[in-house]
Design a protein around this motif. Structure first.
Motif, PDB file in Angstrom:
ATOM      1  N   ALA A   1       0.829  -1.201   0.000  1.00  0.00           N
ATOM      2  CA  ALA A   1       0.000   0.000   0.000  1.00  0.00           C
ATOM      3  C   ALA A   1       0.870   1.261   0.000  1.00  0.00           C
ATOM      4  N   ALA A   2       1.921   1.248   0.809  1.00  0.00           N
ATOM      5  CA  ALA A   2       2.805   2.414   0.887  1.00  0.00           C
ATOM      6  C   ALA A   2       3.501   2.661  -0.441  1.00  0.00           C
ATOM      7  N   ARG A   3       3.927   1.599  -1.092  1.00  0.00           N
ATOM      8  CA  ARG A   3       4.636   1.760  -2.354  1.00  0.00           C
ATOM      9  C   ARG A   3       3.710   2.270  -3.456  1.00  0.00           C
ATOM     10  N   VAL A   4       2.454   1.830  -3.440  1.00  0.00           N
ATOM     11  CA  VAL A   4       1.497   2.272  -4.447  1.00  0.00           C
ATOM     12  C   VAL A   4       0.959   3.665  -4.121  1.00  0.00           C
ATOM     13  N   GLY A   5       0.993   4.031  -2.820  1.00  0.00           N
ATOM     14  CA  GLY A   5       0.465   5.327  -2.408  1.00  0.00           C
ATOM     15  C   GLY A   5      -1.009   5.303  -2.108  1.00  0.00           C
ATOM     16  N   ILE A   6      -1.472   4.174  -1.545  1.00  0.00           N
ATOM     17  CA  ILE A   6      -2.884   4.032  -1.175  1.00  0.00           C
ATOM     18  C   ILE A   6      -2.960   3.552   0.258  1.00  0.00           C
ATOM     19  N   ASN A   7      -4.162   3.598   0.836  1.00  0.00           N
ATOM     20  CA  ASN A   7      -4.312   3.081   2.194  1.00  0.00           C
ATOM     21  C   ASN A   7      -4.668   1.593   2.158  1.00  0.00           C
ATOM     22  N   ILE A   8      -4.616   0.978   3.318  1.00  0.00           N
ATOM     23  CA  ILE A   8      -4.860  -0.469   3.416  1.00  0.00           C
ATOM     24  C   ILE A   8      -6.275  -0.823   2.968  1.00  0.00           C
ATOM     25  N   ALA A   9      -7.230   0.031   3.274  1.00  0.00           N
ATOM     26  CA  ALA A   9      -8.624  -0.248   2.894  1.00  0.00           C
ATOM     27  C   ALA A   9      -8.774  -0.308   1.376  1.00  0.00           C
ATOM     28  N   THR A  10      -8.108   0.627   0.694  1.00  0.00           N
ATOM     29  CA  THR A  10      -8.167   0.620  -0.774  1.00  0.00           C
ATOM     30  C   THR A  10      -7.480  -0.615  -1.331  1.00  0.00           C
ATOM     31  N   LEU A  11      -6.354  -1.002  -0.735  1.00  0.00           N
ATOM     32  CA  LEU A  11      -5.660  -2.206  -1.183  1.00  0.00           C
ATOM     33  C   LEU A  11      -6.553  -3.431  -1.028  1.00  0.00           C
ATOM     34  N   HIS A  12      -7.213  -3.530   0.117  1.00  0.00           N
ATOM     35  CA  HIS A  12      -8.062  -4.690   0.377  1.00  0.00           C
ATOM     36  C   HIS A  12      -9.314  -4.687  -0.495  1.00  0.00           C
TER      37      HIS A  12
END
Length: 202
Positions: free
Chosen positions: A42-53
């Motif tokens: 998530a950090a590498r993509v620049g999104i939060n965990i909720a968006t990743l999930h």
């Protein structure tokens, strides 16, 4: 005078999934599959965990996404040069060239593939994702060997399935060599080719 407002391109779902797959692949190369963490992706993509999930709700979904991205890369590579009308031997050489290109231009593909295949031996969920992809690669080689037997470029007694296992095993082994016991890629593929071709009578 009215100033133009800045415009922002909204990232599509497909683009976001590609970014997640690329980040996951890079992290597998750096830390191994065991060190892969969703917060790092998530950090590498620049999104939060909720968006990743939202895009990859489970470990299996993440591995599936990574596997699909690799499959698509390999497919694009294969489609760049037509195999139509080529003999079995010519197609075998093209496969060798494609694999060498992957080793040179995108070595992370082989690293990630190796990591996932090793993990699949111990994880049924990952195995269900990786086994069809890995076997498809083997079936492609088996088809090439069948063609070569039929068109006369390979020995008539070559067993296509056994030849496919020998060849893919050798290529994967070369891709993960980490000791001094090694040969050049050209030596490896030359010896493999010599094992299957129909020798001209002397």
């Amino acid at each position: 005078m009215q100033c133009d407002q800045p415009t922002f391109k909204r990232e599509s779902g497909d683009e976001r999934r590609l970014a997640i797959a690329a980040a996951a692949r890079a992290l597998i190369v750096e830390k191994g599959l065991e060190g892969l963490r969703t917060r790092d992706i998530a950090a590498r993509v620049g999104i939060n965990i909720a968006t990743l999930h939202y895009h990859v709700p489970t470990k299996e979904a993440l591995i599936t996404l990574v596997a699909e991205s690799m499959r698509d890369d390999f497919k694009r590579q294969a489609l760049r040069r037509s195999r139509h009308g080529k003999t079995g031997l010519q197609q075998l050489r093209m496969e060798f060239e494609d694999f060498q290109e992957s080793l040179t231009d995108t070595p992370e593909l082989i690293t990630v593939l190796t990591e996932l295949i090793e993990k699949a031996r111990r994880d049924a969920g990952i195995s269900s994702i990786m086994a069809p992809m890995h076997d498809f690669w083997r079936y492609q080689f088996a088809s090439i060997f069948r063609l070569g037997v039929d068109d006369g470029s390979f020995r008539t007694d070559v067993d296509p399935v056994a030849a496919a296992l020998i060849t893919t095993g050798a290529l994967m082994s070369f891709g993960r060599i980490w000791t001094d016991f090694s040969v050049s890629y050209e030596q490896l593929t030359t010896e493999l080719e010599r094992s299957f071709i129909l020798k001209s009578p002397s």
